[in-house]
Design an enzyme around this catalytic site. Structure first.
Site, PDB file in Angstrom:
ATOM      1  N   GLY A  78      51.780 102.785 -43.189  1.00 49.16           N
ATOM      2  CA  GLY A  78      51.626 103.840 -42.224  1.00 49.16           C
ATOM      3  C   GLY A  78      52.965 104.510 -41.896  1.00 49.16           C
ATOM      4  N   ARG A 105      49.943 102.683 -49.297  1.00 46.85           N
ATOM      5  CA  ARG A 105      49.440 101.411 -49.347  1.00 46.85           C
ATOM      6  C   ARG A 105      49.081 101.118 -50.924  1.00 46.85           C
ATOM      7  NH1 ARG A 105      46.998 102.616 -43.997  1.00 46.85           N
ATOM      8  NH2 ARG A 105      48.474 102.007 -42.384  1.00 46.85           N
ATOM      9  N   ASP A 138      55.548  94.175 -42.277  1.00 52.25           N
ATOM     10  CA  ASP A 138      55.775  92.952 -42.964  1.00 52.25           C
ATOM     11  C   ASP A 138      55.178  92.586 -44.331  1.00 52.25           C
ATOM     12  OD1 ASP A 138      53.406  92.888 -41.498  1.00 52.25           O
ATOM     13  OD2 ASP A 138      53.857  90.752 -41.002  1.00 52.25           O
ATOM     14  N   THR A 159      56.701 100.788 -37.782  1.00 53.29           N
ATOM     15  CA  THR A 159      55.379 100.743 -37.564  1.00 53.29           C
ATOM     16  C   THR A 159      55.126 101.115 -35.990  1.00 53.29           C
ATOM     17  OG1 THR A 159      53.355  99.386 -37.094  1.00 53.29           O
ATOM     18  CG2 THR A 159      55.258  98.263 -37.166  1.00 53.29           C
ATOM     19  N   ASP A 174      52.870 100.246 -34.395  1.00 51.81           N
ATOM     20  CA  ASP A 174      52.390  99.113 -33.640  1.00 51.81           C
ATOM     21  C   ASP A 174      53.224  98.258 -33.044  1.00 51.81           C
ATOM     22  OD1 ASP A 174      50.186 100.216 -34.846  1.00 51.81           O
ATOM     23  OD2 ASP A 174      49.793  98.910 -36.438  1.00 51.81           O
ATOM     24  N   ASP A 234      54.484  95.604 -34.085  1.00 52.27           N
ATOM     25  CA  ASP A 234      53.860  94.282 -33.895  1.00 52.27           C
ATOM     26  C   ASP A 234      54.674  93.262 -35.190  1.00 52.27           C
ATOM     27  OD1 ASP A 234      52.980  95.595 -36.166  1.00 52.27           O
ATOM     28  OD2 ASP A 234      51.011  94.759 -36.057  1.00 52.27           O
ATOM     29  N   ARG A 294      46.103  98.463 -34.135  1.00 47.45           N
ATOM     30  CA  ARG A 294      45.262  97.515 -34.959  1.00 47.45           C
ATOM     31  C   ARG A 294      44.924  96.231 -33.791  1.00 47.45           C
ATOM     32  NH1 ARG A 294      45.402  98.160 -40.333  1.00 47.45           N
ATOM     33  NH2 ARG A 294      46.963  99.331 -41.180  1.00 47.45           N
TER      34      ARG A 294
HETATM   35  O1  F6P Z   1      49.668 100.292 -38.790  1.00 43.72           O
HETATM   36  C1  F6P Z   1      49.683 101.756 -38.163  1.00 43.72           C
HETATM   37  C2  F6P Z   1      48.393 102.096 -37.942  1.00 43.72           C
HETATM   38  O2  F6P Z   1      48.614 103.780 -37.351  1.00 43.72           O
HETATM   39  C3  F6P Z   1      47.476 101.493 -36.999  1.00 43.72           C
HETATM   40  O3  F6P Z   1      47.874 101.551 -35.626  1.00 43.72           O
HETATM   41  C4  F6P Z   1      46.079 101.785 -37.199  1.00 43.72           C
HETATM   42  O4  F6P Z   1      45.084 100.988 -36.967  1.00 43.72           O
HETATM   43  C5  F6P Z   1      46.375 102.197 -38.769  1.00 43.72           C
HETATM   44  O5  F6P Z   1      47.546 102.404 -39.015  1.00 43.72           O
HETATM   45  C6  F6P Z   1      45.639 103.216 -39.233  1.00 43.72           C
HETATM   46  O6  F6P Z   1      45.572 103.417 -40.745  1.00 43.72           O
HETATM   47  P1  F6P Z   1      45.144 104.459 -41.486  1.00 43.72           P
HETATM   48  O7  F6P Z   1      46.089 105.596 -41.308  1.00 43.72           O
HETATM   49  O8  F6P Z   1      45.075 104.011 -42.792  1.00 43.72           O
HETATM   50  O9  F6P Z   1      43.693 105.149 -41.207  1.00 43.72           O
END
Ligand code: F6P
Length: 325
Positions: A11, A72, A103, A126, A128, A130, A172
């Protein structure tokens, strides 16, 4: 001259662009030749690797996202594609990588290092926040400020209409964004995956507050809780007796101009990452604890459950935010 490259994985976060800008200027200052790898590990596999100069990163400091793209990558999990990636790096004589990601990306890099000896420095990135082993992940400050602005705006309309607003944040399975946002927006309720909750515990209190003149409720809920936000809204309508609405903030939280803090942190992370590689670190993650940077091994950061700082819960006890029983 030694060649060094940077890539973004997973992300995107606001703070990646300032990191790219500084990566180029600091590499050049340190006598290294900088390269940009587009679209994360996908670009590594597809040889989307270009040498960079100041002009490639000019004017991006104020922009969210990442100029070089992120991805990803499923393919990087396969040894054959990692071999292709190594061959591509060899074409450009690159033996050092700075990786902005989480990670999972660092674990992938560790395997790549063990197989092919490409040294890397990881910068936790991130919204998050986390990643185990670091108090700060690049991008979280901007995300928190975006959420704060949204919550402040929602408060205005919530108060005008006598409503409960359930505002869903990202994160998440980590409630950090929701908890800090709940605290800093003066919300009444915060629900996060880390804390089991029973809404009935708040029923009497909230009804009494309504009877005493409260006009609205703000509830910040993390996307990782088991109940959908709609159900929390229904509870406010049916049990507490107040009209309710749900706002899912979504990817708005990932964009926006990086805050001053994220710009500075981007610079500092990049300096630390490059300095480490030049000092001979081969496979380390740059962490930030108690206002200082340190290197940690992948074993110290990956595959562990991040724990929110208990001091935040402690602080919540002294506010009107209901998030722990
Ligand atoms: O890990 C970052 C994040 O924005 C999370 O908070 C969220 O759940 C996820 O990525 C969303 O992923 P995507 O951009 O693939 O929808």
């Amino acid at each position: 001259m030694s060649n060094i490259a940077i890539l973004c994985s997973g992300g995107d976060v606001s703070g990646m662009n300032p990191a790219l800008k500084h990566f180029v200027e600091y590499s050049i200052l340190k006598g290294l030749k900088p390269f940009l790898i587009y679209d994360g590990f996908e670009g590594l596999i597809d040889n989307n690797i270009v040498s960079a100069s100041y002009k490639d990163v000019s004017g991006i400091i104020s922009r969210g996202g990442t100029k070089i793209g992120s991805a990803r990558s499923e393919r990087f999990m396969q040894a054959s594609f990692r071999k292709t990636a190594k061959e591509n790096l060899d074409k450009h004589n690159i033996d050092k990588l700075v990786v902005l990601g989480g990670d999972g990306s660092f674990s992938g890099m560790e395997i790549f290092y063990e197989e092919h000896g490409i040294a890397f420095s990881g910068i936790p990135s991130t919204i998050d926040n986390d990643i185990v082993g670091t108090d700060y992940c690049l991008g979280v400050d901007t995300a928190l400020n975006i959420i704060r602005e949204a919550l402040d705006a929602i408060r205005d309309t919530a108060a005008s209409f006598k409503r409960a607003f359930i505002v869903e944040t990202m994160g998440r399975d980590c409630g950090y964004l929701a908890l800090v946002s709940g605290l800093t927006s003066g919300a009444e309720l915060c629900l996060i995956p880390e804390v089991p909750y029973d809404l009935s515990a708040y029923e009497e209190k909230f009804k009494e507050e309504l009877a005493n003149g409260r006009r609205y409720f703000l509830a910040v809920v993390s996307e990782g809780i088991t109940q959908p936000s709609d159900e929390i809204a229904k509870w406010f309508e049916k049990v507490i007796g107040v009209e309710s609405r749900v706002s899912v903030l979504g990817h708005i939280q990932r964009g926006g101009s990086p805050t001053s803090r994220d710009r500075l942190m981007a610079y500092r992370f990049v300096n630390f990452a490059i300095d480490g590689l030049l000092a001979g670190e081969k496979d380390k993650i740059c962490c930030f604890n108690d206002s200082r940077f340190n290197y940690k091994s992948i074993a110290d950061v990956a595959n562990k459950k991040y724990q929110i700082d208990p001091a935040l819960f402690e602080l919540a006890r002294f506010t009107s935010l209901n998030c722990i029983e």
